[in-house]
Enzyme design. Structure first.
Site, PDB file in Angstrom:
ATOM      1  N   LYS A  71       0.802  -1.223   0.000  1.00 41.44           N
ATOM      2  CA  LYS A  71       0.000   0.000   0.000  1.00 41.44           C
ATOM      3  C   LYS A  71       0.839   1.280   0.000  1.00 41.44           C
ATOM      4  O   LYS A  71       0.473   2.254  -0.647  1.00 41.44           O
ATOM      5  CB  LYS A  71      -0.924   0.022   1.223  1.00 41.44           C
ATOM      6  N   ASP A 107     -10.072   2.977   2.711  1.00 43.75           N
ATOM      7  CA  ASP A 107     -10.222   2.420   4.070  1.00 43.75           C
ATOM      8  C   ASP A 107     -10.959   3.386   5.008  1.00 43.75           C
ATOM      9  O   ASP A 107     -11.800   2.962   5.812  1.00 43.75           O
ATOM     10  CB  ASP A 107      -8.848   2.089   4.677  1.00 43.75           C
TER      11      ASP A 107
END
Ligand code: NAP
Length: 293
Positions: A71, A107
């Site tokens: 990420k 997220d």
């Protein structure tokens, strides 16, 4: 002769990747909507990430998810959207004809939507976030952006302080809520923040399978008028959530965050509203199959 249209391919890259629930979740959504799309998991190392993203683009993939440990690495391979750049991590890549790979982070939206599902809006609330890792970063930026006062408590205090500083800088760069308070500390001085806490978020891995007896917050710090949100989804009912339920606090588990971050990625790639209920059912069935519920 009529040209045959090709099935659109979507993927998640990570290493390890066998545990990912994303293929089950997205394939169920594509199937339910009758879309000619398919979603696969690929094991991709950090070293190969850039070439894998460019390869996916060259082959006409519809979009990507990225998971551990890719990420943060991905930032240098994509044009990040402002929220992903602030967070310092990308979990969703879309492909733009002009800009190439574009990096998003869904997220924080996933966490926000999970709370909204439970009727909880973070604006003007006092939120205590335990943890300062990747997930905590996304949640801290999103909730501060949405007008919450945020206290970050982390085992490694310096990491909490660094995250709080980043959030303050990120807020100064946007026109959003400049009146919120952002503070940070270690786990030892958490108690005084718990006294005024409206929403407690566990964004550490404490309580995750197989250490299901562990909790990041002693039960005596919890109050019945508090919302307790544990982003751990394995098990569904963590010790923290069980402690909260025992005093009749509002509790929210991590599964809906997982679903909503995926639903937001689906919207970004396709522009289509995903069937969230279908995605929930697919993931619950898969978790049951793996005997993790
Ligand atoms: P990460 O970047 O590795 O961060 C882990 C965090 O947990 C750090 O703040 C770390 O503190 C803390 N921690 C680890 N062990 C601890 C312990 N024994 N005591 C106290 N603190 C401890 O991980 P992440 O990506 O943020 O993920 C964290 C958890 O969230 C995982 O369980 C993951 O599965 C879950 N998650 C759920 C979703 C969802 O959609 N529901 C999304 C993302 C992540 P230090 O800084 O001191 O090491």
């Amino acid at each position: 002769m009529q040209q045959q249209s090709l099935t659109k391919i979507f993927a998640v890259f990570g290493d390890p990747i066998g545990h990912s629930l994303s293929p089950v979740m997205h394939n169920a959504a594509f199937h339910a909507l009758g879309m000619d799309c398919t979603y696969h998991a690929f094991r991709v190392s950090r070293k190969n990430l850039n070439i894998a993203i460019l390869g996916a683009q060259a082959m006409g993939f519809g979009g990507l998810n990225l998971t551990i440990p890719l990420k943060e690495e991905a930032l240098s391979s994509v044009s990040p959207k402002p929220m992903a750049a602030s967070i310092g991590a990308v979990n969703t890549v879309s492909f733009d004809a002009e800009k190439g790979p574009v990096g998003n982070n869904t997220d924080g939206i996933g966490a926000k939507m999970a709370l909204l599902d439970a009727g909880v809006d973070v604006a003007k609330k006092n939120v205590v976030i335990i943890g300062a890792g990747g997930a905590a970063r996304a949640i801290a930026f999103q909730f501060a952006h949405d007008g919450a006062n945020v206290h970050i408590a982390n085992r490694t205090q310096a990491r909490a302080v660094a995250l709080a500083d980043d959030v303050i800088v990120g807020l100064a760069d946007t026109t959003s809520q400049s009146t919120v308070t952002i503070t940070a500390g270690g786990l030892d001085d958490m108690q005084k923040f718990m006294e005024t806490c409206d929403i407690l978020v566990n964004s550490t891995s404490v309580g995750m399978h197989p250490n299901t007896d562990e909790t990041p917050v002693p039960a005596q710090f919890l109050r019945s008028d508090m919302v307790i949100f544990d982003i751990v989804y394995n098990p569904r009912q963590t010790r923290l959530l069980l402690d909260g339920a025992a005093i009749r606090a509002t509790t929210v588990g991590g599964l809906m965050m997982l679903i909503h971050q995926g639903a937001e990625a689906f919207r970004i790639w396709t522009g289509v509203e995903p069937p969230v209920d279908v995605m929930v059912e697919a993931v619950e069935t898969e978790l049951q199959r793996r005997s993790l519920l």
